[in-house]
Design a protein around this motif. Structure first.
Motif, PDB file in Angstrom:
ATOM      1  N   ILE A   6       0.843  -1.199   0.000  1.00  0.00           N
ATOM      2  CA  ILE A   6       0.000   0.000   0.000  1.00  0.00           C
ATOM      3  C   ILE A   6       0.877   1.247   0.000  1.00  0.00           C
ATOM      4  O   ILE A   6       0.669   2.176  -0.784  1.00  0.00           O
ATOM      5  CB  ILE A   6      -0.956   0.005   1.222  1.00  0.00           C
ATOM      6  CG1 ILE A   6      -1.979  -1.131   1.086  1.00  0.00           C
ATOM      7  CG2 ILE A   6      -1.652   1.357   1.369  1.00  0.00           C
ATOM      8  CD1 ILE A   6      -2.809  -1.373   2.328  1.00  0.00           C
ATOM      9  N   LYS A   7       1.883   1.245   0.846  1.00  0.00           N
ATOM     10  CA  LYS A   7       2.795   2.392   0.941  1.00  0.00           C
ATOM     11  C   LYS A   7       3.523   2.620  -0.392  1.00  0.00           C
ATOM     12  O   LYS A   7       3.639   3.751  -0.859  1.00  0.00           O
ATOM     13  CB  LYS A   7       3.807   2.158   2.057  1.00  0.00           C
ATOM     14  CG  LYS A   7       4.771   3.308   2.259  1.00  0.00           C
ATOM     15  CD  LYS A   7       5.751   3.017   3.383  1.00  0.00           C
ATOM     16  CE  LYS A   7       6.752   4.142   3.498  1.00  0.00           C
ATOM     17  NZ  LYS A   7       7.795   3.869   4.459  1.00  0.00           N
ATOM     18  N   ARG A  10       1.158   4.064  -2.957  1.00  0.00           N
ATOM     19  CA  ARG A  10       0.869   5.470  -2.606  1.00  0.00           C
ATOM     20  C   ARG A  10       2.020   6.375  -3.019  1.00  0.00           C
ATOM     21  O   ARG A  10       1.820   7.456  -3.559  1.00  0.00           O
ATOM     22  CB  ARG A  10       0.638   5.610  -1.098  1.00  0.00           C
ATOM     23  CG  ARG A  10      -0.730   5.171  -0.659  1.00  0.00           C
ATOM     24  CD  ARG A  10      -1.021   5.592   0.745  1.00  0.00           C
ATOM     25  NE  ARG A  10      -1.255   7.037   0.761  1.00  0.00           N
ATOM     26  CZ  ARG A  10      -1.173   7.788   1.837  1.00  0.00           C
ATOM     27  NH1 ARG A  10      -0.850   7.259   2.998  1.00  0.00           N
ATOM     28  NH2 ARG A  10      -1.408   9.075   1.772  1.00  0.00           N
ATOM     29  N   GLU A  11       3.249   5.940  -2.772  1.00  0.00           N
ATOM     30  CA  GLU A  11       4.414   6.751  -3.126  1.00  0.00           C
ATOM     31  C   GLU A  11       4.561   6.894  -4.640  1.00  0.00           C
ATOM     32  O   GLU A  11       4.954   7.939  -5.132  1.00  0.00           O
ATOM     33  CB  GLU A  11       5.689   6.151  -2.524  1.00  0.00           C
ATOM     34  CG  GLU A  11       5.784   6.339  -1.027  1.00  0.00           C
ATOM     35  CD  GLU A  11       6.947   5.596  -0.399  1.00  0.00           C
ATOM     36  OE1 GLU A  11       7.679   4.874  -1.109  1.00  0.00           O
ATOM     37  OE2 GLU A  11       7.115   5.729   0.827  1.00  0.00           O
ATOM     38  N   THR A  13       2.093   6.799  -6.889  1.00  0.00           N
ATOM     39  CA  THR A  13       0.972   7.474  -7.537  1.00  0.00           C
ATOM     40  C   THR A  13       0.550   8.783  -6.881  1.00  0.00           C
ATOM     41  O   THR A  13      -0.088   9.612  -7.524  1.00  0.00           O
ATOM     42  CB  THR A  13      -0.266   6.557  -7.565  1.00  0.00           C
ATOM     43  OG1 THR A  13      -0.672   6.282  -6.211  1.00  0.00           O
ATOM     44  CG2 THR A  13       0.013   5.267  -8.305  1.00  0.00           C
ATOM     45  N   ALA A  15      -1.684   8.868  -4.675  1.00  0.00           N
ATOM     46  CA  ALA A  15      -3.106   8.673  -4.374  1.00  0.00           C
ATOM     47  C   ALA A  15      -3.307   8.487  -2.874  1.00  0.00           C
ATOM     48  O   ALA A  15      -2.392   8.114  -2.138  1.00  0.00           O
ATOM     49  CB  ALA A  15      -3.634   7.452  -5.130  1.00  0.00           C
ATOM     50  N   GLY A  16      -4.537   8.726  -2.416  1.00  0.00           N
ATOM     51  CA  GLY A  16      -4.884   8.549  -1.015  1.00  0.00           C
ATOM     52  C   GLY A  16      -4.949   7.073  -0.643  1.00  0.00           C
ATOM     53  O   GLY A  16      -5.077   6.198  -1.503  1.00  0.00           O
ATOM     54  N   MET A  17      -4.875   6.820   0.659  1.00  0.00           N
ATOM     55  CA  MET A  17      -4.825   5.435   1.139  1.00  0.00           C
ATOM     56  C   MET A  17      -6.067   4.643   0.740  1.00  0.00           C
ATOM     57  O   MET A  17      -5.960   3.501   0.296  1.00  0.00           O
ATOM     58  CB  MET A  17      -4.655   5.395   2.652  1.00  0.00           C
ATOM     59  CG  MET A  17      -4.454   3.959   3.137  1.00  0.00           C
ATOM     60  SD  MET A  17      -4.036   3.763   4.857  1.00  0.00           S
ATOM     61  CE  MET A  17      -2.597   4.749   5.025  1.00  0.00           C
ATOM     62  N   VAL A  20      -5.931   3.745  -2.899  1.00  0.00           N
ATOM     63  CA  VAL A  20      -4.937   2.691  -3.147  1.00  0.00           C
ATOM     64  C   VAL A  20      -5.490   1.334  -2.725  1.00  0.00           C
ATOM     65  O   VAL A  20      -5.357   0.349  -3.455  1.00  0.00           O
ATOM     66  CB  VAL A  20      -3.605   3.003  -2.428  1.00  0.00           C
ATOM     67  CG1 VAL A  20      -2.670   1.806  -2.474  1.00  0.00           C
ATOM     68  CG2 VAL A  20      -2.941   4.224  -3.046  1.00  0.00           C
TER      69      VAL A  20
END
Length: 192
Positions: A6-7, A10-11, A13, A15-17, A20
């Motif tokens: 997930i992290k 997120r890094e 893109t 995008a918000g959690m 994602v």
């Protein structure tokens, strides 16, 4: 789904959690498919944001060696975004680009129809003796090249040859979550 995955997405893109997690669920944990899912979703969001009113923003100036000066009005939806460093830096980059590249119009929609017709006539004369279908393709291609020379949004960004100015603005829209538009600009050259 691991927190590391997930992290990482997120890094990659921005995008918000929750977005994602939704993308990873939809792609069964496939990182590449999740990124593609988020890109498609982002393109839809960009289209929706383009219709929103952008009345806030900044007027940015740039002067190069005392010989070229630029004023550009960059608009967004809220004064909160207009005050951010990211927005101000975008305005500075666009002003610097205008000084270096010398566009005439913000977009091809601003070009008078007479100018486009005149360009088409010039290109048509240059293609004498070729079949009509080839002539149309050549005129279309040369017209697109003309737009890339004179329209700010279609020019290649002077700091990154892989980006057009429209791409630079679209990236900022994705990151800041607001509609961003170049309203107008003026470029002054000493002696002109």
């Amino acid at each position: 789904m691991s927190n590391d995955l997930i992290k990482e997405v997120r890094e990659l893109t921005g995008a918000g959690m929750m977005d994602v997690k939704e993308a990873l669920d939809a792609s069964n944990g496939d990182k590449e498919a999740a990124i593609e899912y988020l890109r498609k979703k982002g393109a839809v969001k960009l289209t929706k944001k383009a219709d929103r009113v952008a009345n806030e923003g900044v007027v940015e100036s740039y002067i190069h060696s005392g010989r070229i000066g630029v004023l550009v009005e960059l608009n967004c939806e809220t004064d909160f975004v207009a005050r951010t460093d990211d927005f101000k830096n975008l305005a500075k980059d666009i002003a610097l680009h205008i000084a270096a590249a010398g566009p005439i119009f913000v977009s091809s929609a601003e070009i008078p129809l007479e100018t486009i017709e005149k360009e088409k006539e010039i290109y048509k004369e240059q293609t004498t003796g070729k079949p009509d279908d080839i002539v149309e393709k050549m005129i279309s291609g040369r017209l697109q090249k003309y737009f890339e020379e004179v329209c700010l949004l279609e020019q290649t960004f002077v700091k990154d040859p892989n980006l057009k100015i429209q791409d630079l603005i679209s990236t900022a829209v994705s990151k800041m979550g607001e509609n961003i538009q170049v309203r107008r600009f003026s470029r002054f050259v000493l002696g002109n």
